[in-house]
Scaffold this motif. Structure first.
Motif: not given
Length: 457
Positions: A312-322
Motif C-alpha cells: 500500500t506504500k506507493g510513491g516512494a523510492d526503493l533503496i536496496g541495501i546488501g
C-alpha cells in the motif's frame, strides 16, 4: 465465479512482473556512477522504502528461488553486518537520509538466523543513518519459524516492527522432506503466538502449491492447519520450477511434481476454502481479512506492486541495501552484486556495490505505468494514462489491444472505448500475467519457445 476450464491453455512461460522492464533487461552499463548521479538528483520530497537483504541460511530449501548463502559460521554473519554498515556509510554520501522512511523490510535468506544481539545491532545501525521514520511506517521482517525465539521477537517489536511474514509452504511431512524443510506445525504455531503476544499488528503466512508429492487432499489438510493460526494475510504462490536458474531445484525429482490439472484443483479449492472462511482474494496470489489494508487499498484502486510483492506504500523510492538487493525509482532499477566477494571488494574500495541496473526510457516508463496498474488493481484508467503521458492510448498500444482480443472474447477482459477503461474479470485476475504480457515490448521480441520464465499457470 472463476472459470478454471479456461486456465490450462494459458499455461506458458511469463514474467511475474515485480518490475517492468523485468530483471533480465538489467545490464552492467549501468554502474556505480550511474546510480550516484540518480541519487544526487532524486526528488528529496519523495519518501523512502528500505530493503535490507540478509542472505544467510543454515541449509537449502530446494524450492527456494531467493539469493542465499549457506553457512553455519558466526564469523560470516558478523562480517556481513560490518559490510552493511560500511555500505550505509558510503550510501549516505549520496543519498539524503533525512527523507521520510515509509517502509523498512528485512528479506533473506533467513533474517532471524541472526541472533537477538545481531538483529539489535543491525537495526541500530540503520536508525543511526535513517532517523526520519514515519509514524505510519510499515516495518516488516520475513521469518523462518524454525529460527525464532522470544529474545529476537522482543528486539524486533522493541524497534517498531509491526508486520511479519512466516514461511510455511506446506505442513505435510512427506512434502517437507522432499523440499528439505522439516517444520512441524507446533513450531509454526508457537512462533505465531510469540509474535502475537509481543504485539505484532499484522501476521502473514506464505504457502506454495505445486511442490513435490502435493495433492488436493494433502493441501486441504495444510489449509485447515493454516487457518488455525488466524493470520491476517495469506500469500499462496504457484511454485516456480526453474532448475536452470537455481541449482538446488535440481534436487527435486520432477516426476513427483503434481500435474498442472492437480495444481488447478488445489488452486480452486484454496480460493473457495479461504474465501468461505472470511478472507478476501487480492490479486493472483494474496488473501486478506476484510479489514486488512491490502484489501482496503484494492477497493480504492490504490494497491501497488514492487519487488516485495503487493504493497500500500506507493510513491516512494526503493533503496536496496546488501548483497543482491534491488532498488527502484521513477525511472531506474539498480541491483547490487550477487557474489559476496564482489560485494565486499567494491565496498573495500569505497564504492557502492552496484552490479547492474537500467535507466528507463520514455516508452519503458509508460509501459511500466500500464503494466503495474493492471497487475495491482486489475483495471486501467486509460484517460489518466493519456493525460499523464500525452499519448493516444489506442493508437500507441494498437498491437497490444489486438493481442488482448482473445481475452476479451473469452470474457476475461473488458475494454470500454467510450469510458476509456480496461477491466479484468475475476477469472482474469488469476491470469493477469498473461493479460499484461502484450504490453511488454521486450517480451514480444523473444520467441515463446525461448522464453526462460516460470509457467503462468
Amino acid at each position: 465465479m472463476i472459470n478454471f476450464e479456461q486456465f490450462s491453455k494459458y499455461s506458458k512461460p511469463g514474467p511475474r512482473y515485480t518490475s517492468y522492464p523485468t530483471a533480465p533487461e538489467f545490464n552492467e552499463s549501468f554502474n556505480e556512477k550511474s546510480y550516484i548521479n540518480i541519487l544526487k538528483n532524486q526528488d528529496r520530497s519523495r519518501p523512502l522504502s528500505l530493503y535490507f537483504h540478509l542472505p544467510f541460511c543454515r541449509s537449502a530449501c530446494y524450492f527456494c528461488g531467493c539469493n542465499v548463502v549457506f553457512t553455519s559460521k558466526e564469523d560470516k554473519k558478523e562480517r556481513y553486518i560490518e559490510y552493511l554498515e560500511k555500505e550505509l556509510e558510503i550510501l549516505s554520501r549520496y543519498l539524503d537520509t533525512s527523507r521520510e522512511v515509509l517502509q523498512l523490510h528485512f528479506g533473506g535468506g533467513t533474517p532471524t538466523f541472526y541472533d537477538a544481539g545481531q538483529l539489535d545491532r543491525i537495526i541500530k545501525i540503520i536508525k543511526r543513518h535513517f532517523k526520519n521514520f514515519s509514524d505510519e511506517a510499515e516495518i516488516s521482517c520475513e521469518i523462518d519459524p524454525r529460527f525464532l525465539n522470544k529474545e529476537q521477537t522482543d528486539v524486533l517489536v522493541g524497534h517498531g516492527f509491526n508486520r511479519v511474514s512466516f514461511g510455511v509452504q506446506d505442513f505435510n511431512e512427506k512434502v517437507q522432506k522432499a523440499v528439505h524443510r522439516i517444520q512441524p506445525f507446533d513450531i509454526t504455531y508457537n512462533a505465531v503466538q510469540m509474535v502475537r503476544d509481543a504485539g505484532v499488528e499484522s501476521v502473514n503466512m506464505d504457502l506454495i502449491y505445486g511442490l513435490p508429492y502435493q495433492s488436493l487432499e494433502t493441501f486441504k489438510q495444510t489449509l485447515e492447519l493454516a487457518l488455525k493460526l488466524d493470520t491476517d494475510r495469506f500469500a499462496v504462490f504457484n511454485y516456480a520450477h526453474v532448475p536452470w536458474m537455481k541449482k538446488t531445484m535440481r534436487k527435486i525429482d520432477e516426476t513427483t511434481l503434481p500435474h498442472p490439472s492437480e495444481k488447478l484443483e488445489i488452486l480452486k479449492y484454496t480460493i473457495d476454502y479461504l474465501t468461505s472462511n472470511g478472507l478476501k482474494m487480492i490479486g493472483m496470489d494474496h488473501f486478506a481479512k476484510p479489514d486488512d489494508e491490502l484489501f482496503l487499498a484494492i477497493e480504492k484502486g490504490e494497491l501497488h506492486r514492487n519487488f516485495q510483492g503487493y504493497t500500500t506504500k506507493g510513491g516512494a523510492d526503493l533503496i536496496g541495501i546488501g548483497l543482491t538487493s534491488i532498488g527502484e525509482g521513477t525511472n531506474h532499477y539498480v541491483q547490487n552484486y550477487k557474489d559476496l566477494k564482489d560485494y565486499e571488494k567494491a565496498i573495500d574500495n569505497g564504492l557502492l556495490p552496484v552490479h547492474r541496473g537500467l535507466v528507463l526510457n520514455d516508452d519503458d516508463v509508460l509501459r511500466k505505468a500500464v503494466i503495474m496498474e493492471m497487475m495491482s488493481n486489475f483495471k486501467l484508467d486509460i484517460s489518466r494514462i493519456e493525460r499523464e503521458f500525452g499519448v493516444d492510448f489506442f493508437d500507441y498500444f494498437d498491437d497490444a489491444i489486438k493481442n488482448l482480443q482473445t481475452f476479451v472474447d473469452e470474457g476475461l477482459v473488458e475494454i470500454d472505448t467510450k469510458a476509456k477503461n480496461i477491466a479484468v474479470s475475476q477469472t482474469g485476475t488469476m491470469l493477469i500475467r498473461n493479460i499484461v504480457m502484450p504490453f511488454d515490448a521486450y517480451l514480444q521480441k523473444i520467441p515463446e519457445s525461448k522464453r526462460r520464465f516460470s509457467k503462468t499457470v
